[in-house]
Enzyme design. Structure first.
Site, PDB file in Angstrom:
ATOM      1  N   ASP A   9       0.978  -1.206  -0.042  1.00  0.00           N
ATOM      2  CA  ASP A   9      -0.016  -0.222   0.060  1.00  0.00           C
ATOM      3  C   ASP A   9       0.893   1.238  -0.011  1.00  0.00           C
ATOM      4  OD1 ASP A   9      -2.446   1.834   0.381  1.00  0.00           O
ATOM      5  OD2 ASP A   9      -1.865   1.736   2.497  1.00  0.00           O
ATOM      6  N   ASP A  11      -0.125   5.277   0.916  1.00  0.00           N
ATOM      7  CA  ASP A  11      -0.020   6.188   2.042  1.00  0.00           C
ATOM      8  C   ASP A  11      -0.364   5.436   3.462  1.00  0.00           C
ATOM      9  OD1 ASP A  11      -0.181   8.184  -0.063  1.00  0.00           O
ATOM     10  OD2 ASP A  11      -2.529   8.061  -0.086  1.00  0.00           O
ATOM     11  N   THR A  52      -2.599   1.413  -4.579  1.00  0.00           N
ATOM     12  CA  THR A  52      -3.140   2.084  -3.842  1.00  0.00           C
ATOM     13  C   THR A  52      -4.534   2.866  -4.184  1.00  0.00           C
ATOM     14  OG1 THR A  52      -2.662   4.399  -2.910  1.00  0.00           O
ATOM     15  CG2 THR A  52      -1.570   3.952  -5.023  1.00  0.00           C
ATOM     16  N   ASN A  53      -5.460   2.806  -3.245  1.00  0.00           N
ATOM     17  CA  ASN A  53      -6.686   3.641  -3.511  1.00  0.00           C
ATOM     18  C   ASN A  53      -6.343   5.165  -3.662  1.00  0.00           C
ATOM     19  OD1 ASN A  53      -8.117   1.326  -3.410  1.00  0.00           O
ATOM     20  ND2 ASN A  53      -9.246   1.614  -1.534  1.00  0.00           N
ATOM     21  N   SER A  55      -8.904   7.882  -3.965  1.00  0.00           N
ATOM     22  CA  SER A  55     -10.018   8.322  -4.243  1.00  0.00           C
ATOM     23  C   SER A  55     -10.123   9.951  -4.418  1.00  0.00           C
ATOM     24  CB  SER A  55     -11.038   7.814  -3.364  1.00  0.00           C
ATOM     25  OG  SER A  55     -10.739   8.409  -2.068  1.00  0.00           O
ATOM     26  N   HIS A  93     -11.090   5.666  -8.275  1.00  0.00           N
ATOM     27  CA  HIS A  93     -12.589   5.936  -8.073  1.00  0.00           C
ATOM     28  C   HIS A  93     -12.878   6.003  -6.618  1.00  0.00           C
ATOM     29  CE1 HIS A  93     -12.161   2.847 -11.324  1.00  0.00           C
ATOM     30  NE2 HIS A  93     -12.947   3.730 -11.772  1.00  0.00           N
ATOM     31  N   ASP A 129      -1.687  -0.849   5.813  1.00  0.00           N
ATOM     32  CA  ASP A 129      -1.902  -0.120   7.299  1.00  0.00           C
ATOM     33  C   ASP A 129      -3.666  -0.164   7.594  1.00  0.00           C
ATOM     34  OD1 ASP A 129      -2.317   1.977   5.255  1.00  0.00           O
ATOM     35  OD2 ASP A 129      -2.203   3.341   7.008  1.00  0.00           O
TER      36      ASP A 129
END
Length: 191
Positions: A9, A11, A52-53, A55, A93, A129
């Protein structure tokens, strides 16, 4: 020989997280030891892929140019330390979009495994995390690792982690474990 790949991941694992989103390169601040962890993983023969997301992109909080600048900063720091990241896969998204790629769904993990021709996802570690990172890798039948940086301490305090989730202080400690496990498995396979 099986493809060695690790999914990270971003962040809260590599860089500091923010409740207000990391929106530009100035806000992209490395967690101590995270660059060393990536270098060590690459030197141990792992492909390193970030999943990673993002959004904030879909919410209009930053632009694709801003995201590219953050990732340029990341790539540059890793390259200056003597390694590289194999790929960065992101979901732009929001949860309202009901896409198949946004974690906790495993879409990005399956995409990564397809791109890198991973034969056995059960051998793939993902370090995150948040609960959604752990859920995504569990849904793909991989190996979840939680770090206590970013949202990790809050995630740990909530409990109910997926079965077999390993917990480490940070990415550097988690990477040292993964590398040691890989060495041990290779030793026994060669013996």
């Amino acid at each position: 020989m099986t493809m060695k790949i690790i999914i990270l991941d971003r962040d809260g694992v590599i860089n500091q997280d923010s409740d207000k989103y990391v929106k530009n390169a100035d806000e992209f601040i490395f967690i101590p030891g995270s660059i060393d962890a990536v270098v060590n993983l690459r030197q141990a023969g792992f492909k390193v892929v970030i999943c990673t997301n993002q959004s904030g992109l879909g919410r209009g909080l930053f632009t694709m140019e801003d995201l590219n600048k953050m990732h340029e900063k990341l790539h540059k720091a890793i390259e200056e330390a003597g390694a590289y990241i194999d790929a960065i896969i992101f979901c732009p998204h929001t949860s309202e979009d009901k896409c198949q790629c946004r974690k906790p769904l495993p879409g990005m993990i399956f995409d990564i495994c397809d791109r890198f021709h991973v034969e056995d996802i059960s051998e793939v570690y993902m370090i995150g995390d948040s609960f959604r990172d752990l859920e995504a890798i569990q849904a793909a039948n991989g190996r979840p690792i939680l770090v206590k940086t970013g949202n990790g301490k809050k995630t740990l305090a909530k409990g109910e982690l997926p079965i077999d989730t390993m917990v480490f202080d940070d990415l550097l400690a988690a990477s040292e474990y993964v590398i040691a496990q890989d060495r041990e498995e290779r030793y026994w396979n060669e013996a």
